[in-house]
Design a protein around this motif. Structure first.
Motif, PDB file in Angstrom:
ATOM      1  N   UNK A 122       1.976  13.639 -10.472  1.00 50.96           N
ATOM      2  CA  UNK A 122       2.578  12.634 -11.333  1.00 50.96           C
ATOM      3  C   UNK A 122       3.975  12.254 -10.884  1.00 50.96           C
ATOM      4  N   UNK A 123       4.757  13.265 -10.514  1.00 50.11           N
ATOM      5  CA  UNK A 123       6.124  13.003 -10.057  1.00 50.11           C
ATOM      6  C   UNK A 123       6.124  12.177  -8.777  1.00 50.11           C
ATOM      7  N   UNK A 124       5.245  12.536  -7.831  1.00 50.11           N
ATOM      8  CA  UNK A 124       5.165  11.801  -6.563  1.00 50.11           C
ATOM      9  C   UNK A 124       4.711  10.369  -6.799  1.00 50.11           C
ATOM     10  N   UNK A 125       3.745  10.192  -7.698  1.00 48.75           N
ATOM     11  CA  UNK A 125       3.263   8.845  -8.006  1.00 48.75           C
ATOM     12  C   UNK A 125       4.387   7.985  -8.569  1.00 48.75           C
ATOM     13  N   UNK A 126       5.211   8.566  -9.433  1.00 52.44           N
ATOM     14  CA  UNK A 126       6.357   7.825  -9.967  1.00 52.44           C
ATOM     15  C   UNK A 126       7.332   7.467  -8.857  1.00 52.44           C
ATOM     16  N   UNK A 127       7.618   8.423  -7.967  1.00 51.12           N
ATOM     17  CA  UNK A 127       8.546   8.161  -6.865  1.00 51.12           C
ATOM     18  C   UNK A 127       8.063   6.992  -6.000  1.00 51.12           C
ATOM     19  N   UNK A 128       6.760   6.956  -5.734  1.00 48.99           N
ATOM     20  CA  UNK A 128       6.209   5.860  -4.934  1.00 48.99           C
ATOM     21  C   UNK A 128       6.393   4.529  -5.661  1.00 48.99           C
ATOM     22  N   UNK A 129       6.125   4.531  -6.961  1.00 46.30           N
ATOM     23  CA  UNK A 129       6.248   3.294  -7.735  1.00 46.30           C
ATOM     24  C   UNK A 129       7.695   2.816  -7.801  1.00 46.30           C
ATOM     25  N   UNK A 130       8.639   3.745  -7.967  1.00 41.37           N
ATOM     26  CA  UNK A 130      10.048   3.361  -7.978  1.00 41.37           C
ATOM     27  C   UNK A 130      10.430   2.763  -6.627  1.00 41.37           C
ATOM     28  N   UNK A 131       9.912   3.345  -5.560  1.00 44.67           N
ATOM     29  CA  UNK A 131      10.198   2.808  -4.224  1.00 44.67           C
ATOM     30  C   UNK A 131       9.665   1.388  -4.069  1.00 44.67           C
ATOM     31  N   UNK A 132       8.398   1.178  -4.452  1.00 42.78           N
ATOM     32  CA  UNK A 132       7.806  -0.153  -4.325  1.00 42.78           C
ATOM     33  C   UNK A 132       8.568  -1.157  -5.179  1.00 42.78           C
ATOM     34  N   UNK A 133       8.883  -0.767  -6.419  1.00 45.92           N
ATOM     35  CA  UNK A 133       9.599  -1.674  -7.320  1.00 45.92           C
ATOM     36  C   UNK A 133      10.977  -2.018  -6.783  1.00 45.92           C
ATOM     37  N   UNK A 134      11.738  -1.014  -6.372  1.00 44.27           N
ATOM     38  CA  UNK A 134      13.110  -1.263  -5.935  1.00 44.27           C
ATOM     39  C   UNK A 134      13.171  -2.012  -4.608  1.00 44.27           C
ATOM     40  N   UNK A 135      12.233  -1.713  -3.702  1.00 45.70           N
ATOM     41  CA  UNK A 135      12.186  -2.486  -2.462  1.00 45.70           C
ATOM     42  C   UNK A 135      11.888  -3.948  -2.781  1.00 45.70           C
ATOM     43  N   UNK A 136      10.936  -4.185  -3.700  1.00 52.27           N
ATOM     44  CA  UNK A 136      10.623  -5.560  -4.094  1.00 52.27           C
ATOM     45  C   UNK A 136      11.816  -6.267  -4.698  1.00 52.27           C
ATOM     46  N   UNK A 137      12.557  -5.574  -5.556  1.00 54.04           N
ATOM     47  CA  UNK A 137      13.734  -6.168  -6.182  1.00 54.04           C
ATOM     48  C   UNK A 137      14.795  -6.504  -5.139  1.00 54.04           C
ATOM     49  N   UNK A 138      15.026  -5.599  -4.207  1.00 50.57           N
ATOM     50  CA  UNK A 138      16.044  -5.837  -3.179  1.00 50.57           C
ATOM     51  C   UNK A 138      15.633  -6.948  -2.215  1.00 50.57           C
TER      52      UNK A 138
END
Length: 465
Positions: A122-138
């Motif tokens: 669960x923690x790793x899945x969240x980390x991946x999602x935060x990465x995808x979201x933040x890369x998209x935002x940037x």
């Protein structure tokens, strides 16, 4: 904060920052060792309510505001405003559930709550999602900066950038070169700072620049309304067939992305002297941000109507029919482009930490390893730079991140934690709400992806005479 007693009930206590930190360290021995979690809140000595509202509002209001007027073009003014407000209520509900279960599990981060509910997966899945979201935002930030400074082309019409308007079209004010200079001259130096505290002054300046953008845009719209030169906006969507109905769902990922702030809620909560204030902080921030979103959507759509572009900043390149139009256009675009340049490193910090947590889960602190720090920083900035040069518009970027990572961070993960109900604290109303959020999130985004794919096939498919 809350401490579990012998009966499993939560007891609220108010502590000084020093005492609070000791208790957190004693009750959560695993969390500080989890990479990608914001565990460095001991550096803060008790944030005020106002400061917390300011920090969370800054997390929420970003590039998403530029795509909101385009959602009015799709939905119409009345459904569009209603949906902005509805998403604010839904976001508040999901954050409330996340905070409640974090308290029950004594978690000091979103990653800790996911780890508590679903283990390391669960923690790793969240980390991946935060990465995808933040890369998209940037990537969106860079696209907007490129649109503002070098211009953009929509439906065969080129909207000149600020530099092109000032100096004409040259190789050195083309999109690629301008983004390269911005990356090397602004993003790289700011992203290389190892302490986020070092960005406090640039963050304050970025907020001031965002206010300048909003005030000028509102002033222009009000002036034109008084002069009677603003046409009646579309109040409801035009639905003529099934395709046009499906097209309405393409705005959902944009609205979801606009409210994502969940990954920063815990760190802001940890800074508060009285952490019982966090729910009021969230509500106040959402009221403030939704008000800004509604005003920006209304003013932007009133100004440009059906000609509103995916990035409304790109509309500010024509004569607005008011005195000093050219000067105001440039002020609007430059102020917000500069705002995004200064916000970029704030979003970049959690992105770098999450990637480090995924790649090097058992290494020491990232800031103590210069080689690792530099490698991750350079790699991420390179990926973002390439994305900004190859993704055609912010609408495409928002739809991708909103339909994948953002919807998971904002609604699916908090709902899954609640439905799992490890501590038996979820009410029947909570579970019904969570089922509704999951169904709404999955259905809306599946339809949005289908609609986007259908539009892409029609655009690239053979034409018939």
């Amino acid at each position: 904060m809350t401490i579990g007693n012998g009966n499993g009930k939560a007891v609220k206590e108010k502590r000084s920052r020093k005492n609070k930190q000791v208790i957190v360290d004693e009750k959560s021995p695993l969390l500080p060792t989890k990479k990608g979690e914001e565990a460095g809140f001991e550096e803060f000595n008790g944030a005020s309510f106002t400061g917390a509202v300011f920090n969370l509002s800054t997390t929420i209001v970003g590039a998403g505001i530029m795509a909101l007027p385009a959602t009015m073009k799709v939905l119409g003014l009345i459904p569009g405003i209603a949906l902005i407000i509805f998403m604010a209520f839904l976001t508040n509900a999901s954050i409330d559930l996340l905070i409640r279960f974090s308290r029950a599990g004594k978690s000091v981060s979103y990653g800790g709550a996911m780890d508590d509910a679903f283990g390391s997966v669960g923690r790793i899945l969240l980390q991946v999602c935060v990465m995808v979201n933040n890369i998209g935002v940037l990537v969106v930030y860079m696209i907007i900066i490129g649109d503002v400074l070098s211009g953009t082309t929509s439906d065969g019409v080129h909207h000149a950038g600020v530099l092109q308007g000032w100096f004409g079209v040259h190789w050195w004010n083309g999109r690629f070169f301008v983004l390269l200079v911005t990356t090397l001259g602004v993003f790289a130096p700011l992203a290389s700072l190892k302490r986020i505290d070092s960005l406090s002054y640039t963050s304050a300046l970025s907020v001031a620049l965002a206010v300048v953008f909003l005030v000028i845009t509102a002033g222009i719209t009000i002036f034109k309304l008084i002069a009677g030169s603003v046409m009646m906006p579309k109040l409801f969507p035009d639905i003529v067939d099934l395709t046009s109905a499906f097209n309405l769902f393409t705005v959902v990922p944009v609205l979801v992305t606009a409210y994502i702030c969940h990954y920063n809620v815990h760190s802001i909560d940890n800074e508060l002297e009285d952490s019982t204030q966090i729910k009021a902080v969230v509500r106040t921030s959402l009221i403030l941000c939704s008000s800004v979103y509604v005003m920006t959507s209304i003013f932007g759509f009133l100004l440009f109507g059906d000609g509103t572009l995916d990035d409304v900043l790109a509309n500010f390149d024509t004569n607005l029919g008011i005195p000093y139009s050219s000067l105001l256009n440039d002020a609007v675009r430059v102020s917000y482009a500069a705002h995004l340049m200064l916000v970029f490193p704030i979003v970049f910090f959690p992105l770098r930490l999450n990637l480090d947590g995924l790649l090097f889960p058992y290494k020491g602190p990232l800031v103590s390893d210069n080689l690792r720090f530099a490698s991750i920083t350079i790699g991420l900035i390179g990926v973002i730079f390439l994305g900004a040069n190859f993704i055609p518009s912010i609408w495409d970027a928002f739809q991708f991140t909103g339909a994948t990572a953002a919807v998971c961070i904002g609604f699916i993960f908090p709902s899954a934690i609640t439905l799992g109900d490890r501590y038996g604290i979820a009410t029947k109303r909570d579970k019904i709400l969570c089922v509704f959020m999951i169904i709404l999130a999955v259905f809306s985004n599946v339809v949005a992806v289908y609609s986007d794919a259908l539009a892409l096939f029609k655009k690239n498919g053979p034409t018939t005479e």
